[in-house]
Design an enzyme around this catalytic site. Sequence first.
Site, short mmCIF file in Angstrom:
data_model
loop_
_atom_site.label_atom_id
_atom_site.label_comp_id
_atom_site.label_asym_id
_atom_site.label_seq_id
_atom_site.Cartn_x
_atom_site.Cartn_y
_atom_site.Cartn_z
CG HIS A 429 -1.93 -1.08 1.23
ND1 HIS A 429 -2.65 -1.43 2.36
CD2 HIS A 429 -2.36 -1.91 0.24
CE1 HIS A 429 -3.48 -2.42 2.05
NE2 HIS A 429 -3.32 -2.72 0.77
CG MET A 430 4.62 0.92 -1.98
SD MET A 430 3.69 -0.50 -2.54
CE MET A 430 5.04 -1.63 -2.84
#
EC number: 1.1.-.-
Length: 493
Positions: A429-430
């Site tokens: 979930h950058m």
Amino acid sequence: MTEADYADFLVVGGGTCGCVVAARLSEDPSATVMLLESGSGYRSALELPDVLGDPYRLPVGPASEYTWTYPVELTPRRASTIARGRTLGGSGAVNGAYFMRATRADFENWPSAWRYDDVLPYFKKSETDRDFESEFHGTAGPIPVERRAWDQLHPLSGEFHAAALGAGFPDDVDKNAPDSFGVGRVPLNVADHRRISTAIGYLMPALHRPNLRVESGVNVIRIVFSGTRAVGVDVLDDGNVRRIHADHVIVCSGAVATPHILLNSGVGPAEQLAEQGVSVILDRHGVGQNFVDHPEVLLPYHFSTPRAIRSQTPVLETALNLAELEIRPYTASFTDLVPGVPRMDHGVGVVLMAPRSRGSIELASGDPAGAPRIRYNYVASTHDRAANREGMQIAENLLESIAETGLIDRPVVEYTDEWVESRLGTSLHMSGSCVMGAESDPFAVVDDRCRVIGAQGLSIVDTSILPTIPTRGPHATAVMVAERASAILLGDE
């Protein structure tokens, strides 16, 4: 200059946000729009490979043709590899179809123009919620949203829900409500057993427009500037460098590739650029900094008796969401979901949703084709380590309760640093590597209208600009950001 090498709007990256932006901008018939995607492209949903529409498989293994892979450092002692989508729809075309929104509280630390009441119309515009009709939900958007029916839940999902309620956690009926908290069913961007990415929901219905052009299989290596104005990009196409000109360049390449492209283009910390021999266009200290993701520790569980794999079961049907934690009871081992990964236990994910630790994305060399250096700096803060252990204790207690039903064996959990680190991973979930903020903030990269500060004709629209990481997975929030940014670019805001 030919039509083939010019567009009014040039969208770099055909992932979750890029597909939305290209589709929405091309609604203006007077504007020419070109979308560039490094991975595979398709002219219609009928051409889409089955695996990209199957929400029960995750085509992100080491041999996948639909992902980029990057070596990363999770901690100084733990290396890993991450995958990012490499096809139209991006990571949203290959993930588990989790589609929870950021909460109202998540927007309190965003710029004042991006508070919950400001963004709610764009959340609604993006979706057709098949389960809820209220002032918080859309009824005519491109992305269908539904939850698994109660009578179709995997046994583990149902027992997890019951165990969490039994432990006193609230029943979270609608996880896309503004103040969602507790245990409940996970919203999924799925319709009729089909994962609906933004490529399917937004882009493909727009491909008939004469003012929209999509090129796949091309890699953008740098943004081209005249002074501080972006005037186009250089792309690598079949081994040749080609220049495409534009009035406005919109980078939608994701929280890893976007800062990498900017750094290779001379936008970033001047000292780092000089070390790699890159000419400085704009000295922006925040490019590649403030990088954040959701660290995850997998607690193993084992069914008491062997169970057949259920072929049409979402990987995550229920979840427990607390202030800074998410507990995820995965219905299958990732060995069964991801081709080519080593044998793994079934597991419950313990996830830090508001981590304090921050990482970085930097140039590893002056070669635009080389991978960036990615450091997560996970659980570096005392707060994160304490929160992680709190989450592990909650998850262990819930697994103990489920074990009492006879469905699974009693869990075996250790709390040593070595055991925890051996099971540490990332949620992919950058966010935050080109954050939105005030022009006076030296670490802000874009302003509240998604424009790169100090540049002209250049915007960023993807999760790299999120000022803080949402306490939910970022997919639904990314679509909202793309919807609103498109309205801004079209002058509708």
